[in-house]
Design an enzyme around this catalytic site. Structure first.
Site, PDB file in Angstrom:
ATOM      1  N   TYR A   1       0.844  -1.193   0.000  1.00  0.00           N
ATOM      2  CA  TYR A   1       0.000   0.000   0.000  1.00  0.00           C
ATOM      3  C   TYR A   1       0.880   1.243   0.000  1.00  0.00           C
ATOM      4  O   TYR A   1       2.051   1.207   0.392  1.00  0.00           O
ATOM      5  CB  TYR A   1      -0.939   0.013   1.214  1.00  0.00           C
ATOM      6  CG  TYR A   1      -0.234   0.151   2.546  1.00  0.00           C
ATOM      7  CD1 TYR A   1       0.023   1.402   3.100  1.00  0.00           C
ATOM      8  CD2 TYR A   1       0.176  -0.974   3.266  1.00  0.00           C
ATOM      9  CE1 TYR A   1       0.659   1.537   4.323  1.00  0.00           C
ATOM     10  CE2 TYR A   1       0.808  -0.853   4.483  1.00  0.00           C
ATOM     11  CZ  TYR A   1       1.053   0.410   5.012  1.00  0.00           C
ATOM     12  OH  TYR A   1       1.697   0.530   6.222  1.00  0.00           O
ATOM     13  N   CYS A   2       0.310   2.347  -0.458  1.00  0.00           N
ATOM     14  CA  CYS A   2       0.979   3.651  -0.430  1.00  0.00           C
ATOM     15  C   CYS A   2      -0.104   4.717  -0.276  1.00  0.00           C
ATOM     16  O   CYS A   2      -1.258   4.407  -0.010  1.00  0.00           O
ATOM     17  CB  CYS A   2       1.822   3.876  -1.678  1.00  0.00           C
ATOM     18  SG  CYS A   2       0.902   3.744  -3.222  1.00  0.00           S
ATOM     19  N   THR A   3       0.239   5.979  -0.449  1.00  0.00           N
ATOM     20  CA  THR A   3      -0.697   7.061  -0.165  1.00  0.00           C
ATOM     21  C   THR A   3      -1.928   7.022  -1.072  1.00  0.00           C
ATOM     22  O   THR A   3      -3.064   6.982  -0.599  1.00  0.00           O
ATOM     23  CB  THR A   3      -0.007   8.428  -0.306  1.00  0.00           C
ATOM     24  OG1 THR A   3       1.167   8.442   0.487  1.00  0.00           O
ATOM     25  CG2 THR A   3      -0.940   9.553   0.137  1.00  0.00           C
TER      26      THR A   3
ATOM     27  N   ILE B   1      -4.075   4.528   0.752  1.00  0.00           N
ATOM     28  CA  ILE B   1      -4.513   4.828   2.117  1.00  0.00           C
ATOM     29  C   ILE B   1      -5.659   5.841   2.110  1.00  0.00           C
ATOM     30  O   ILE B   1      -6.597   5.730   2.902  1.00  0.00           O
ATOM     31  CB  ILE B   1      -3.338   5.384   2.942  1.00  0.00           C
ATOM     32  CG1 ILE B   1      -2.171   4.401   2.944  1.00  0.00           C
ATOM     33  CG2 ILE B   1      -3.773   5.681   4.382  1.00  0.00           C
ATOM     34  CD1 ILE B   1      -0.869   5.004   3.426  1.00  0.00           C
TER      35      ILE B   1
END
Length: 473
Positions: free
Chosen positions: A325-327, A354
């Protein structure tokens, strides 16, 4: 909800243009006004100059009080000569007048990206920047041969017009986008209504209210490996509603693809932190963590002795199921493509990142811990995408908490506990000088923005003219 008109400041300190804001923003501004302020003789016209604490009588009338907007080149907005009642820096103007639809000025922040085969990307820069400036859409946009990546802020209609313009190119259709709300307080700051308006401090952040950046780069997110192409293949998307079940499985390795300064303030429960300082370090971390380079050497050695395919397969490490996952999802697209190229079979990543998770998953069901760092002046967001508690250190552009700002290494606009030891005294002095310029003039570099002052230029020109006359004589 009722709406009231107000006047918003144009980048030129003497010019303001009329816009509308929600009544909530007006009430927020009104509550901070001093009760001892002199009455406004023309309450229907709200005009002020936040960068000069001078009365209008001290400002030369270089513009007519009401100008023809068609001649000035500012669309249909009406230009006004700025007056100042900013003797008290905390004082904010109050607008009254005819009611106008709230939607005309309500702001929205939209982050978007799209990987695409886009070799002629440079041709989009000029018309896109001009459109954003005309519509007063601020933010930052990156164009590269592999696609587009950006975050913009503006009125909903203006932002939608920009996104429609981008998607007129069929290669960029179907932008992946995430929308964030804007609070009345942030809306007021965006419009330049308060002394906190970010005229120059933190210039690298995308949401300066008067500025849009459209940059040309080699990659829209820098991994440093041109051979890795999300256009060709990516991992499997997992929606926010299904994410909890995936990462709760003990057989799943959850990897945070972001950098250390981001993971420091929040991450998913049980996630592995690569502790990288830049995304381009991620490939090296993968090789070292999963011992991929070593296994490749073993395979090559086994192949040279003509061992069976089954024996070669046994020398390879067992690839775990990975959930990343990332922003907002863009880094995961490249990271998942990279893992697939290294032989990983089960690679999943959080669709929308996220931000989408915090938007859709209720806090009481969430496995997210802390706040999510964002690359704009909100600094961080919490569940529901409401603004978080962290602030930004302008010395290193890292997020800092209230506790960090109590540390002895903290100095506003100069340093924080995370960059104090890495900065020389010369760098700190330059930062202090920049902050003094901002506090005095409201803009970095002073009124001349670092260029030679106009008075000095005029003096030199006068001296040159006198010397010329003497030489002629």
């Amino acid at each position: 909800m009722e709406s009231l008109p107000h006047v918003c400041m144009h980048p030129h300190p003497l010019l303001l243009y009329r816009r509308t804001a929600s009544a909530a923003a007006i009430r927020m501004l009104s509550s901070s006004s001093s009760s001892s302020s002199p009455p406004n003789p023309n309450p229907s016209t709200l005009i002020f100059n936040s960068s000069m604490n001078k009365l209008s009588s001290e400002i030369p009338s270089i513009f007519p009080f009401s100008a023809d907007s068609s001649q000035a080149g500012f669309g249909s907005h009406t230009l006004r000569l700025s007056k100042s009642s900013a003797a008290n820096s905390k004082q904010a103007p109050i607008g009254v007048g005819e009611a106008i639809s709230e939607t005309e000025c309500s702001l929205v922040v939209v982050s978007f990206y799209k990987f695409a085969d886009f070799p002629d990307h440079a041709g989009l820069r000029k018309p896109l920047k001009e459109l954003c400036e005309r519509l007063r859409v601020s933010g930052g946009i990156i164009l590269a041969p592999e696609g587009i990546n950006g975050s913009v802020c503006g009125t909903r209609d203006s932002v939608e017009e920009v996104l429609t313009f981008i998607q007129a190119d069929e290669r960029l259709r179907g932008l992946r986008r995430i929308e964030s709300p804007v609070s009345p307080e942030e809306e007021a700051i965006h419009h330049g209504h308060t002394s906190a308006s970010p005229l120059a401090a933190g210039e690298d952040a995308p949401f300066r209210w008067d500025h849009v950046r459209v940059k040309l780069k080699k990659e829209i997110v820098t991994l440093g490996m041109p051979s890795v192409s999300p256009i060709e293949r990516v991992g499997e998307y997992v929606g926010p509603k299904e994410w909890n079940q995936l990462i709760s499985d003990p057989e799943t390795v959850v990897v945070d693809v972001r950098n250390g300064y981001e993971t420091r303030i929040g991450k998913f429960k049980g996630a592995v932190d690569p502790c990288t300082t830049a995304f381009r370090e991620f490939p090296s971390w993968v090789d070292e963590t999963f011992e991929l380079n070593e296994s490749d050497d073993q395979v090559n050695s086994a192949g040279s002795t003509q061992t069976t395919a089954g024996q070669i397969e046994e020398t390879k490490p067992k690839m775990p199921r990975v959930a990343m996952y990332c922003t907002g999802g863009i880094r995961c697209e490249k990271a998942s493509s990279f893992l697939l190229s290294k032989g990983f079979k089960e690679v999943y990543h959080l669709k929308g990142g996220i931000l989408k998770y915090l938007e859709e998953v209720p806090k009481n069901e969430s496995l997210w811990e802390g706040e999510c760092f964002v690359f704009d002046k909100r600094v961080s967001v919490e569940h529901g995408l409401v603004q978080g508690t962290h602030k930004l250190c302008y010395g290193c552009k890292q997020p800092v908490s209230d506790a960090d700002m109590e540390a002895p290494e903290w100095e506003h606009a100069v340093s924080c506990p995370y960059c104090y030891s890495s900065k020389s005294e010369e760098e700190k002095e330059r930062a202090r000088a920049r902050q003094k310029q901002f506090e005095r003039w409201g803009i970095i570099g002073g009124p001349d923005k670092g260029r030679k002052p106009m008075k000095m230029q005029e003096s030199e020109e006068g001296n040159d003219e006198r010397m010329s006359k003497l030489n002629i004589a």
